[in-house]
Design a protein around this motif. Structure first.
Motif, PDB file in Angstrom:
ATOM      1  N   SER A  55      39.982 -21.296  33.313  1.00 36.71           N
ATOM      2  CA  SER A  55      40.079 -20.151  34.332  1.00 36.71           C
ATOM      3  C   SER A  55      40.496 -19.118  33.312  1.00 36.71           C
ATOM      4  O   SER A  55      41.159 -19.055  32.349  1.00 36.71           O
ATOM      5  CB  SER A  55      40.945 -20.336  35.290  1.00 36.71           C
ATOM      6  OG  SER A  55      42.087 -20.673  34.575  1.00 36.71           O
TER       7      SER A  55
ATOM      8  N   GLU B  58      34.685  -7.443  31.292  1.00 35.59           N
ATOM      9  CA  GLU B  58      33.463  -7.652  32.405  1.00 35.59           C
ATOM     10  C   GLU B  58      32.443  -7.190  32.310  1.00 35.59           C
ATOM     11  O   GLU B  58      31.382  -7.927  32.527  1.00 35.59           O
ATOM     12  CB  GLU B  58      34.348  -7.434  33.882  1.00 35.59           C
ATOM     13  CG  GLU B  58      33.656  -8.032  35.064  1.00 35.59           C
ATOM     14  CD  GLU B  58      34.313  -7.832  36.262  1.00 35.59           C
ATOM     15  OE1 GLU B  58      33.881  -6.940  37.096  1.00 35.59           O
ATOM     16  OE2 GLU B  58      35.155  -8.694  36.570  1.00 35.59           O
ATOM     17  N   ASN B  59      32.214  -5.934  32.040  1.00 32.81           N
ATOM     18  CA  ASN B  59      31.150  -5.173  32.097  1.00 32.81           C
ATOM     19  C   ASN B  59      30.375  -5.108  30.709  1.00 32.81           C
ATOM     20  O   ASN B  59      29.017  -4.727  30.874  1.00 32.81           O
ATOM     21  CB  ASN B  59      31.479  -3.558  32.533  1.00 32.81           C
ATOM     22  CG  ASN B  59      31.854  -3.634  33.814  1.00 32.81           C
ATOM     23  OD1 ASN B  59      31.775  -4.535  34.541  1.00 32.81           O
ATOM     24  ND2 ASN B  59      32.552  -2.144  34.391  1.00 32.81           N
TER      25      ASN B  59
ATOM     26  N   ALA C 243      27.725 -13.848  31.060  1.00 28.74           N
ATOM     27  CA  ALA C 243      28.322 -13.480  32.455  1.00 28.74           C
ATOM     28  C   ALA C 243      27.977 -14.562  33.542  1.00 28.74           C
ATOM     29  O   ALA C 243      29.073 -14.443  34.327  1.00 28.74           O
ATOM     30  CB  ALA C 243      27.732 -11.962  32.614  1.00 28.74           C
ATOM     31  N   GLU C 244      27.062 -15.030  33.636  1.00 27.81           N
ATOM     32  CA  GLU C 244      26.757 -16.003  34.800  1.00 27.81           C
ATOM     33  C   GLU C 244      27.481 -17.085  34.763  1.00 27.81           C
ATOM     34  O   GLU C 244      28.043 -17.565  35.712  1.00 27.81           O
ATOM     35  CB  GLU C 244      25.267 -16.337  34.638  1.00 27.81           C
ATOM     36  CG  GLU C 244      24.303 -15.043  35.285  1.00 27.81           C
ATOM     37  CD  GLU C 244      24.579 -14.518  36.569  1.00 27.81           C
ATOM     38  OE1 GLU C 244      24.693 -15.442  37.516  1.00 27.81           O
ATOM     39  OE2 GLU C 244      24.572 -13.338  36.703  1.00 27.81           O
ATOM     40  N   GLN C 245      27.598 -17.694  33.427  1.00 22.85           N
ATOM     41  CA  GLN C 245      28.377 -18.889  33.251  1.00 22.85           C
ATOM     42  C   GLN C 245      29.885 -18.520  33.773  1.00 22.85           C
ATOM     43  O   GLN C 245      30.752 -19.526  34.095  1.00 22.85           O
ATOM     44  CB  GLN C 245      28.322 -19.385  31.950  1.00 22.85           C
ATOM     45  CG  GLN C 245      26.999 -19.779  31.540  1.00 22.85           C
ATOM     46  CD  GLN C 245      26.359 -18.982  30.660  1.00 22.85           C
ATOM     47  OE1 GLN C 245      26.191 -17.859  31.143  1.00 22.85           O
ATOM     48  NE2 GLN C 245      25.745 -19.408  29.542  1.00 22.85           N
ATOM     49  N   MET C 246      30.350 -17.451  33.531  1.00 24.55           N
ATOM     50  CA  MET C 246      31.882 -17.069  33.992  1.00 24.55           C
ATOM     51  C   MET C 246      32.195 -16.867  35.224  1.00 24.55           C
ATOM     52  O   MET C 246      33.308 -16.907  35.684  1.00 24.55           O
ATOM     53  CB  MET C 246      32.274 -16.176  33.128  1.00 24.55           C
ATOM     54  CG  MET C 246      31.999 -16.482  31.277  1.00 24.55           C
ATOM     55  SD  MET C 246      33.102 -17.698  30.934  1.00 24.55           S
ATOM     56  CE  MET C 246      34.857 -17.044  31.016  1.00 24.55           C
ATOM     57  N   LYS C 247      31.214 -16.590  35.878  1.00 23.65           N
ATOM     58  CA  LYS C 247      31.233 -16.367  37.419  1.00 23.65           C
ATOM     59  C   LYS C 247      32.170 -17.483  38.001  1.00 23.65           C
ATOM     60  O   LYS C 247      31.733 -18.625  37.997  1.00 23.65           O
ATOM     61  CB  LYS C 247      30.182 -15.780  38.213  1.00 23.65           C
ATOM     62  CG  LYS C 247      29.604 -14.604  37.827  1.00 23.65           C
ATOM     63  CD  LYS C 247      28.346 -14.420  38.487  1.00 23.65           C
ATOM     64  CE  LYS C 247      27.819 -12.915  38.301  1.00 23.65           C
ATOM     65  NZ  LYS C 247      26.265 -12.726  39.056  1.00 23.65           N
ATOM     66  N   GLY C 248      33.078 -17.098  38.855  1.00 24.27           N
ATOM     67  CA  GLY C 248      33.761 -18.144  39.912  1.00 24.27           C
ATOM     68  C   GLY C 248      34.858 -18.443  38.790  1.00 24.27           C
ATOM     69  O   GLY C 248      35.920 -19.278  39.381  1.00 24.27           O
ATOM     70  N   LYS C 249      35.129 -18.517  37.474  1.00 24.84           N
ATOM     71  CA  LYS C 249      36.351 -18.734  36.740  1.00 24.84           C
ATOM     72  C   LYS C 249      37.078 -17.609  36.076  1.00 24.84           C
ATOM     73  O   LYS C 249      38.059 -17.914  35.461  1.00 24.84           O
ATOM     74  CB  LYS C 249      35.965 -20.061  35.841  1.00 24.84           C
ATOM     75  CG  LYS C 249      35.294 -19.634  34.819  1.00 24.84           C
ATOM     76  CD  LYS C 249      34.964 -20.807  33.636  1.00 24.84           C
ATOM     77  CE  LYS C 249      34.351 -20.811  32.405  1.00 24.84           C
ATOM     78  NZ  LYS C 249      34.115 -21.775  31.548  1.00 24.84           N
TER      79      LYS C 249
ATOM     80  N   ARG D 269      38.341 -13.680  36.396  1.00 26.56           N
ATOM     81  CA  ARG D 269      38.583 -12.947  37.541  1.00 26.56           C
ATOM     82  C   ARG D 269      39.441 -11.684  36.901  1.00 26.56           C
ATOM     83  O   ARG D 269      40.160 -11.821  36.105  1.00 26.56           O
ATOM     84  CB  ARG D 269      39.142 -13.407  38.688  1.00 26.56           C
ATOM     85  CG  ARG D 269      40.540 -14.087  38.298  1.00 26.56           C
ATOM     86  CD  ARG D 269      41.117 -14.929  39.553  1.00 26.56           C
ATOM     87  NE  ARG D 269      42.244 -15.753  39.199  1.00 26.56           N
ATOM     88  CZ  ARG D 269      43.544 -15.386  39.574  1.00 26.56           C
ATOM     89  NH1 ARG D 269      43.502 -14.369  40.505  1.00 26.56           N
ATOM     90  NH2 ARG D 269      44.581 -16.011  39.261  1.00 26.56           N
TER      91      ARG D 269
END
Length: 260
Positions: free
Chosen positions: A143, A156-157, A166-172, A174
């Motif tokens: 996380s 993030e941007n 960016a895709e691999q980090m989605k969900g972990k 924030r």
């Protein structure tokens, strides 16, 4: 002899009257300066603010919030709601926006700030000495937390897309609104935390891993300005001068910033 005694009494009375008039004049000139400040310069401001109050007699009334974002606490949102303010201290890019909108004037750049990474005290410190090492650390982390202000918006941007993860980090990964990232990491709600070093250092229960490496780092300028609606413009300008004076550099440096 009696004449001399009388003269001494008159001189003493005049001296007391002068001292009293100077005291009341100084009290009348003392102002309450309303300050809005984001996290990056807060640690230095705490110490320098106390010194400013002691040296000038002015009092500081301070509210805190991020330099940007959608939360009600964000400084631009506070100003747009009409909250009274004399001095604004925040990320330079965001302050520029307020200047362009006619909300702030008399800008002074105070310090440069770099993004660092922290873990919970006692946890392993991943290698982030290169861009590739940072990328591995992010992918292997369970996380990740970053702020909703300048450093987190950049991560993030810009950074995660540039690293191609960016895709691999989605969900972990924030963004943390209206709370220091270090607190989230210290209580174990995120394994890795990213924020300005000056905002991580004051948080107990953390270990600073280090700055983001060259090629991934983004340096932020923290600046101060006087509100165009200030009720105490002279005292507000005095605070800006105090923060930017050479004697303030040592305090700014020890909080993890580079004075300008």
């Amino acid at each position: 002899m009696r004449m001399n005694t009388l003269l001494v009494r008159v001189v003493k009375r005049c001296a007391l009257a002068l001292a009293a008039s100077l005291f009341f004049a100084a009290t009348a000139m003392a102002a309450e300066v309303k300050v809005m400040i984001s996290g990056g310069l807060s640690a230095a401001y705490e110490e320098l603010g106390r010194d400013f109050e002691r040296d000038t007699g002015h009092k500081l009334a301070t509210v805190r919030g991020p330099s940007m974002g959608a939360t009600p606490q964000a400084i631009p949102n506070r100003i747009d709601r009409g909250e009274p303010v004399d001095v604004v201290i925040m990320v330079g890019d965001a302050l520029t926006g307020l200047v362009q909108r006619g909300k702030v004037e008399k800008r002074v750049d105070i310090a440069r700030s770099s993004i660092a990474m922290a873990v919970r005290k006692g946890d392993a410190k991943p290698d982030i000495s290169s861009v590739d090492a940072l990328k591995r650390a992010l992918l292997e982390a369970k996380s990740v937390a970053y702020s909703d202000s300048a450093s987190g918006v950049y991560i993030e941007n810009e950074l995660l897309p540039r690293l191609g993860i960016a895709e691999q980090m989605k969900g972990k990964a924030r963004m943390i609104p209206a709370e220091p990232v270090g607190q989230v990491v210290a209580r174990g709600d995120a394994q890795l935390g990213f924020q300005q070093l000056s905002e991580l250092k004051p948080i107990p229960g953390l270990e600073i891993v280090g700055f983001l490496p060259e090629g991934a780092q983004k340096v932020t300028i923290f600046s101060a300005g006087v509100s165009t609606g200030s009720k105490e413009p002279a005292a507000a300008k005095a605070l800006l001068d105090y923060l930017a004076r050479p004697q303030s550099k040592a305090v700014i440096e020890k909080t993890g910033l580079e004075p300008l």
